[in-house]
Scaffold this active site. Structure first.
Site: not given
Ligand code: PGA
Length: 259
Positions: A15, A99, A101, A177, A217
């Site tokens: 990220k 993704h 996001e 996250g 996660s």
């Molecule tokens: P995370 O993110 O492991 O921090 O939950 C995964 C991702 O967004 O690919």
């Protein structure tokens, strides 16, 4: 790991973290820590600004390099965008597409994701298509409908022969996250659904060979049971990929019997 028909892939999505130097240090530590003869694949997706230097640091290893996003346009007046040819020039073979996001914060629609996926394939980049439902969608029993819309929207217009490299990452938005991962059963259910959908849209052969990663996660202490699911072919790891030790533990997951 040897029990999986599909080669496993553990991918780190860094990220918007790390300077170029920090990225090179992290990439080098991971590179040095992957056990010789490791049977799966490892991938990292640093920021655009670190790609060239991370590619140089990974030389001589089998670790794959991905960009976190790219434009669907080849070149031109698109201020701030990065072209497929530019990420290839930086050493990428793979690219994350759609993704959550990108979808939720930057407003990417299935139409935009469709164009990006087509551009990746046109340029010989392996797309890692990210899909997943929000908590509200899961709680209102819309998970499968959302997955179907996202997968079929991204792949609309693509032919089976273009998709032999396609990787899908199932990433429930509520697990990203948040420290709250999907249970192994929830991941397996969603993966089976996506695989069957690919079988319906294309062919059972394409569906059987297609790798589906779980993301949300993933950590050292839950990777083993998630990876033990038959339709989980790898992991897309955000936060826990930012420290070499933890990420190396995830890379060297142990498949455990959970049932
Ligand atoms: P995370 O993110 O492991 O921090 O939950 C995964 C991702 O967004 O690919």
């Amino acid at each position: 790991m040897a029990s999986k028909m599909r080669k496993t892939l553990i991918a780190g999505n860094w990220k918007m973290h790390n300077t170029a130097k920090e990225s090179v240090d992290l990439a080098s530590s991971v590179k040095n820590g992957v056990r010789p003869g490791y049977a799966g694949q490892v991938m990292m997706a640093p920021s655009f600004t670190s790609l060239h230097q991370v590619a140089a640091a990974l030389k001589g290893s089998d670790i794959l390099l991905a960009a976190q996003d790219m434009s669907w346009e080849d070149k031109g007046a698109f201020t701030g965008a990065v072209a497929p040819g530019q990420i290839k020039d930086a050493g990428c073979t793979h690219v994350l597409i759609g993704h959550s996001e990108r979808r939720s914060i930057f407003g990417e629609s299935d139409q935009v994701i469709n164009k990006k996926l087509a551009a990746a394939l046109r340029h010989g980049l392996v797309p890692v298509l990210c899909v997943g439902e929000t908590l509200a969608e899961r709680e209102s029993q819309k998970t499968y409908r959302v997955l179907e819309t996202q997968v079929s929207g991204a792949l609309a217009g693509r032919k089976a022969e273009e998709l032999s490299t396609l990787i899908i990452a199932y990433e429930p938005v509520w697990a990203i996250g948040t420290g709250k991962n999907a249970t192994p059963d929830q991941a397996q259910d969603a993966h089976i659904f996506i695989r069957k959908l690919a079988g319906r849209l294309y062919s059972p052969a394409l569906a059987d060979g297609m790798r589906i990663l779980y993301g949300g996660s993933v950590k050292a202490d839950n990777v083993d049971e998630i990876m033990a699911q038959p339709d989980v072919d790898g992991a897309l790891v955000g936060g826990a990929s930012l420290k070499a030790d933890g990420f190396l533990r995830i890379i060297h997951f142990q498949e455990v019997i959970t049932k």
